[in-house]
Design a protein around this motif. Sequence first.
Motif, PDB file in Angstrom:
ATOM      1  N   TRP A  96     -17.537   8.501 -14.518  1.00  0.00           N
ATOM      2  CA  TRP A  96     -16.900   9.497 -15.379  1.00  0.00           C
ATOM      3  C   TRP A  96     -16.374   8.846 -16.666  1.00  0.00           C
ATOM      4  O   TRP A  96     -16.578   9.362 -17.768  1.00  0.00           O
ATOM      5  CB  TRP A  96     -15.768  10.187 -14.629  1.00  0.00           C
ATOM      6  CG  TRP A  96     -14.730  10.849 -15.475  1.00  0.00           C
ATOM      7  CD1 TRP A  96     -13.423  10.492 -15.596  1.00  0.00           C
ATOM      8  CD2 TRP A  96     -14.895  12.005 -16.316  1.00  0.00           C
ATOM      9  NE1 TRP A  96     -12.758  11.324 -16.453  1.00  0.00           N
ATOM     10  CE2 TRP A  96     -13.635  12.267 -16.916  1.00  0.00           C
ATOM     11  CE3 TRP A  96     -15.974  12.828 -16.622  1.00  0.00           C
ATOM     12  CZ2 TRP A  96     -13.434  13.322 -17.799  1.00  0.00           C
ATOM     13  CZ3 TRP A  96     -15.774  13.877 -17.523  1.00  0.00           C
ATOM     14  CH2 TRP A  96     -14.520  14.112 -18.088  1.00  0.00           C
ATOM     15  N   LEU A  99     -19.194   8.081 -19.031  1.00  0.00           N
ATOM     16  CA  LEU A  99     -19.639   9.308 -19.691  1.00  0.00           C
ATOM     17  C   LEU A  99     -18.684   9.692 -20.812  1.00  0.00           C
ATOM     18  O   LEU A  99     -19.113  10.078 -21.908  1.00  0.00           O
ATOM     19  CB  LEU A  99     -19.738  10.442 -18.667  1.00  0.00           C
ATOM     20  CG  LEU A  99     -20.131  11.819 -19.220  1.00  0.00           C
ATOM     21  CD1 LEU A  99     -21.528  11.778 -19.838  1.00  0.00           C
ATOM     22  CD2 LEU A  99     -20.059  12.871 -18.116  1.00  0.00           C
ATOM     23  N   THR A 103     -19.575   9.932 -24.945  1.00  0.00           N
ATOM     24  CA  THR A 103     -19.470  11.223 -25.622  1.00  0.00           C
ATOM     25  C   THR A 103     -18.163  11.342 -26.414  1.00  0.00           C
ATOM     26  O   THR A 103     -18.155  11.172 -27.639  1.00  0.00           O
ATOM     27  CB  THR A 103     -19.579  12.357 -24.603  1.00  0.00           C
ATOM     28  OG1 THR A 103     -18.587  12.163 -23.556  1.00  0.00           O
ATOM     29  CG2 THR A 103     -20.953  12.385 -23.961  1.00  0.00           C
ATOM     30  N   TRP A 124     -15.858   1.833 -21.289  1.00  0.00           N
ATOM     31  CA  TRP A 124     -17.096   1.329 -20.690  1.00  0.00           C
ATOM     32  C   TRP A 124     -16.782   0.174 -19.754  1.00  0.00           C
ATOM     33  O   TRP A 124     -17.243   0.145 -18.606  1.00  0.00           O
ATOM     34  CB  TRP A 124     -18.050   0.908 -21.796  1.00  0.00           C
ATOM     35  CG  TRP A 124     -19.035  -0.173 -21.459  1.00  0.00           C
ATOM     36  CD1 TRP A 124     -18.910  -1.508 -21.770  1.00  0.00           C
ATOM     37  CD2 TRP A 124     -20.290  -0.044 -20.770  1.00  0.00           C
ATOM     38  NE1 TRP A 124     -20.012  -2.216 -21.315  1.00  0.00           N
ATOM     39  CE2 TRP A 124     -20.871  -1.335 -20.708  1.00  0.00           C
ATOM     40  CE3 TRP A 124     -20.977   1.031 -20.215  1.00  0.00           C
ATOM     41  CZ2 TRP A 124     -22.099  -1.568 -20.100  1.00  0.00           C
ATOM     42  CZ3 TRP A 124     -22.199   0.794 -19.614  1.00  0.00           C
ATOM     43  CH2 TRP A 124     -22.751  -0.492 -19.554  1.00  0.00           C
TER      44      TRP A 124
END
Length: 396
Positions: A96, A99, A103, A124
């Motif tokens: 999660w 992601l 984004t 990350w």
Amino acid sequence: MTTAGTLQRIKSIDTVRGAIMVIMALDHVRDYFHESAFTADPTDIQTTTGILFFTRWITHFCAPSFMLLSGISAYLSGQNKSASETSSFLIKRGFWLILVEITFMTFAFSFDITFKTIFLAVLWALGCSMILLGILVRFASPKTILIVGCILIFGHNLLDYVKVVENSPLDIVLKIFLTGRGTFLPRGDGGVIGFLYVILPWAGIMMSGYGLGTLYTKGFLQENRRRTLLITGVILTVLFLVLRFLNGYGDPSHWAPQDTSLKTFLSFFNVSKYPPSLLFTLMTQGPLLIALSLTENSSNRLAKIFSVYGKVPFFFFMTHFYLIHTLTMITVLSSGYTWEQALDDKLFFKFRPFDFGYDLGTVYLIWILVVAALYFPCKWFGEYRARNKTWWLSYL
């Protein structure tokens, strides 16, 4: 240990984590608002000033401290779960976070709707570290995980002496996992992916934090925990000073005598964050453990303020970036820059021209205003999450 003692332990972690988040915001405000943020390196001892170096240096404590505290929190959150449940949650939350990095955080960095560059930075590294920790939790004890973490921290600088063919597959893999100082790889659509944080050295810090989480179990006496944290923190700090003085293993950037005592001092403390060297980790995590020990029973006004931010680190992290970049956009456009200048294709971050910026005093003022503006939103969200135990809130 009583329930009150457990709450006290959590409060001390929130206090230190909150202080870290507040300091972190200073570096990001500097990135967007300081006049030389994109034209000079604040750690270049030949061109920097003492206060500018310190402004950057103090924020070195943020990323590794957040990693270690996340490891401790992962251990504590798993106390009432099975190993498989803890593992599953860590792995899912890791993906999660990756992601979110690709984004929401990439857009927060750049305000570029084309996503020409995807930035893989601290979330990350945090996400990858959680995935690796989640895998280990399934079959390894906290002590074993602590040992693995220490091996990664103390041993990864051995690769400083290993030379491979530049841009070979092995070189790229090593850069992404262990040695990279900022690796940009082309994408098939013409954009690039920037691996700003390597994986394994940061994972080692989180694993070490998970192992240290055993100090916060109910059967561990508070005075023994404080003493252990204090002694360990002092040992790590002294070890940093000794190894740095010897100027050998532990950091690829050695210090050297300069033409002034100030520059020599700065050279000594100018260790490598990308990737986080052994000395970088010792320099930051020794004082962190000391701070955890000293704030165990803190209940003063400052500790309460910091804990507001420390209870909702993900919320603060996300919102402060969008707030800072939005303020930058408004300031740039109201300062006479055109939309064409603000959206120039050469700009690393949109609405942040290279010749824009203010002096360091103004940067500090903006930092204080940003942190103050987020106090009540963070307080509201912390109280909301405490009242609601919905599953999705655990991912925020």
